[in-house]
Design a protein around this motif. Structure first.
Motif, PDB file in Angstrom:
ATOM      1  N   HIS B  34       0.805  -1.225   0.000  1.00 40.99           N
ATOM      2  CA  HIS B  34       0.000   0.000   0.000  1.00 40.99           C
ATOM      3  C   HIS B  34       0.835   1.272   0.000  1.00 40.99           C
ATOM      4  CE1 HIS B  34      -2.850  -3.006   1.619  1.00 40.99           C
ATOM      5  NE2 HIS B  34      -3.746  -2.294   0.947  1.00 40.99           N
ATOM      6  N   THR B 134      -5.967   9.693   1.920  1.00 40.19           N
ATOM      7  CA  THR B 134      -6.377   9.108   3.193  1.00 40.19           C
ATOM      8  C   THR B 134      -5.637   9.847   4.304  1.00 40.19           C
ATOM      9  OG1 THR B 134      -6.674   6.963   2.146  1.00 40.19           O
ATOM     10  CG2 THR B 134      -6.390   6.970   4.536  1.00 40.19           C
ATOM     11  N   GLY B 327      -8.170   1.868   4.670  1.00 43.14           N
ATOM     12  CA  GLY B 327      -9.063   2.812   4.003  1.00 43.14           C
ATOM     13  C   GLY B 327      -9.773   3.798   4.909  1.00 43.14           C
ATOM     14  N   THR B 329     -10.321   7.135   6.851  1.00 39.70           N
ATOM     15  CA  THR B 329      -9.811   8.492   6.706  1.00 39.70           C
ATOM     16  C   THR B 329     -10.592   9.433   7.625  1.00 39.70           C
ATOM     17  OG1 THR B 329      -9.162  10.211   5.123  1.00 39.70           O
ATOM     18  CG2 THR B 329     -11.288   9.115   4.748  1.00 39.70           C
TER      19      THR B 329
END
Lengths: 418, 418
Positions: B34, B134, B327, B329
């Motif tokens: 990532h 993010t 994921g 945020t």
């Protein structure tokens, strides 16, 4: 026949003065042939005058051992200076009265310059008043200003604390300087001698980092030169860290931070030079500042004591007893540096006549030519004194410091008014 | 395809903010799928605006690991608050320009309340400006005033420092009080919340010892009641140790440190509530005092950091990255207390909308009825936060703190004026 011993703490206490107490008490316990009980004066020499004696025998060996880990003065200290025999014969007669009542043959005073003077006067009782007494001074002062001895027990730990604190605060301001604080000022103890201020200099382990400017009591404060130095460092490094002695004086010898109070020794009470310097920086240079005054925190910081200092503090207590049982009186154990790299030291002996009321300031060649930092020679002198760690035991997140029982000895004399 | 990450330190630094940095960087290095490179902002968010990025990959794993032992902000911090998108669209466009140029997909801001607000605004860039990002906030503040989280990384170490220092200074003044200082005053940080002041209260491990009186910003200063409390303690115990928050206010909400009073010499009071309180004690009670202002020393004191705090600081950095790669945020890792005796905690998650600009003050039932000390409930809350020691490595008597190479990333955008 063994005789009893009297031990008292005197003047400002330190992170390791109790280690000297442990040295005295534990060593006395090994000399039963000469020394019977060890009595401590409650609140220093006052305990002798008021016959407020503590029987250290009532505390366990473990408790006495734990004194090595405990800052402050476990029996209470005193700022109290004996006058001369001529000026106050009554005080000496009282001491003899109390000593006689408790068969005290050994006298140990744990202090600095002023206390050495008191110890010297007491050591003369044998001659002047015909009372047989062996008196040995145990050196202690964060100010590191006793003559003859290479350093003073108590100093190394303050030195380690202020150098560590300056190093840490230096990293802090360095991170903040871009958008916030540009000048940090840290005030430390040292009325006439700049030893503690000098120790902050050890934090500068590479060029350009904190501290950038040191202000010693030995160097008359020159406002213009100081402000120019601050400005230069801020321009070059983005920030400037300043270490200042509480005893900073102007060219007329006036303390920058005199509070107007005087203590029992007639010394002015100082404190607050950091905010004055900070105000100057803000007013004249318009720079954002922060300032810290370490005060008691520095001399009580047993949690970051120097192992070297701790060992020396214990050693002078031990040596004092060994000197005394050998019949030496009117003397003081000293620290003798026998080698620098690697650092080695041993215990020496000095007569109190050479110690009392003499103040050892920083040699000029320990200070850089511009007056604002320490030289390599000074670093070589200071570095070994902060070497080694001796963390106290911790319990529930806090240091485990001992509190003695401090059991009073039964009084045998009539009362006395100070 | 992995995207790069941006990490910045924000606001006042702490003894352990670099541990959070280590948590972010080391964890990112474990998520290569990532996260590509981790860029740090030189001087915080300013580094993003000015495209002054540091490639943390140029520093060795050992150097990054050593961040856990090093106080201050290793990449530089900033006091800089982004305005709203409406008020300064240009700043957001610039952030997107820099992020796009360096393919930054992850944004980590390590700070307190104000920074949480900045992080929240940046997290909204995805929606408002169509740039996929993010953003996760990494909590940090010595003030301990963030809501939702049980405590704030950075606080436990300050708490341990001030409690230890008060305990040590307390032993010092206790030994001196008979003939010298009667009142000791220690000033600590906390402009609006009294958490750090409260932590000093932990030093009072038995009745009658320091600190005797605490002055919280949450309790309006009542001069008469304060002086009566000091007098009572001096009469009862021979001395009085006072802990005071820099943010102490009178009943009209005016900071005492900004009182504009003059000292005995007619000099303006130069800031610092401790000297102001000290002057009051001397003027009204005629008692000899000492005072300390810990300032940066308290929040930089990595040498006496709390192990618990250190672990939590690392954990929030680690969790922030884990949240981001999953994921999440616009969120922040929190500390959740799952048990008190023995203390247990885990990481939770809170939305930044609930964190930004909210200030958690001391609950009234953490302060005694008279307003001058902490309750048992407060002790139960604070005690685990200072538990455990995590001494840094030492070298030649001083902590060995790391300095990173902080290699700049090549600029790819035109210049920008703040």
């Amino acid at each position: 026949m063994p005789r009893n011993a009297f031990y008292a703490q005197s003047g400002g206490v330190t992170a390791v003065i109790n280690a000297s107490a442990a040295g005295v008490i534990e060593t006395a316990r090994k000399h039963r042939k000469h020394i019977g009980k060890v009595y401590a004066g409650r609140n220093g020499i006052l305990g002798a005058l008021t016959e407020d004696l503590i029987d250290t025998g009532k505390d366990s060996p473990a408790a006495i051992r734990a004194l090595k880990n405990t800052p402050g003065g476990a029996f209470g200290s005193a700022r109290y200076k004996l006058k001369s025999l001529e000026k106050n014969r009554r005080e000496y007669e009282r001491l003899v009265e109390v000593f006689k009542a408790h068969d005290i043959g050994y006298f140990f005073l744990n202090g600095g310059n002023d206390s050495a003077d008191t110890c010297l006067k007491v050591s003369q009782i044998s001659q002047s008043m015909g009372y047989p007494l062996t008196a040995v001074h145990v050196p202690k002062t964060v100010d590191n200003d006793l003559p003859i001895t290479d350093c003073c027990p108590g100093f190394g730990s303050v030195a380690k604390y202020v150098a560590t604190s300056m190093m840490e605060a230096g990293l802090d301001i360095e991170s903040m300087a871009k958008t916030s604080t540009k000048v940090f000022i840290m005030e430390v103890m040292g009325r006439h001698a700049g030893w503690i201020t000098a120790a902050m200099g050890l934090a500068q382990t590479q060029p350009g980092i904190a501290p950038h400017v040191l202000l010693f009591p030995e160097i008359a404060f020159d406002e213009e030169a100081f402000l120019a130095a601050v400005k230069k460092n801020v321009e070059k490094f983005g920030y400037c860290a300043v270490g200042v002695s509480e005893g900073l004086q102007d060219k007329d010898g006036k303390f920058l931070a005199e509070s107007g109070l005087k203590d029992a020794f007639g010394h002015s009470q100082l404190g607050g030079v950091a905010p004055r310097i900070a105000e100057l920086v803000r007013g004249k240079l318009g720079l954002k500042h922060h300032w810290a005054v370490a005060d008691y925190l520095q001399r009580a910081a047993r949690h970051i004591a120097s192992k070297t200092d701790l060992e020396q503090s214990y050693a002078v207590g031990k040596a004092a007893v060994e000197f005394a049982v050998k019949g030496h009186t009117g003397v003081m154990p000293t620290i003798v540096r026998t080698a620098s790299k690697p650092y080695r030291w041993k215990i020496g002996m000095a007569p109190l006549t050479a110690i009392a009321n003499v103040e050892k300031k920083m040699p000029r060649d320990f200070i850089t030519a511009d007056g604002f930092h320490i030289t390599q020679k000074c670093r070589n002198y200071l570095a070994p004194l902060i070497a080694g760690e001796a963390f106290p035991p911790f319990e529930a997140g806090l240091p485990r410091y001992v509190r003695l029982k401090n059991v009073a000895v039964k009084k045998k004399t009539p009362g006395y008014t100070l």
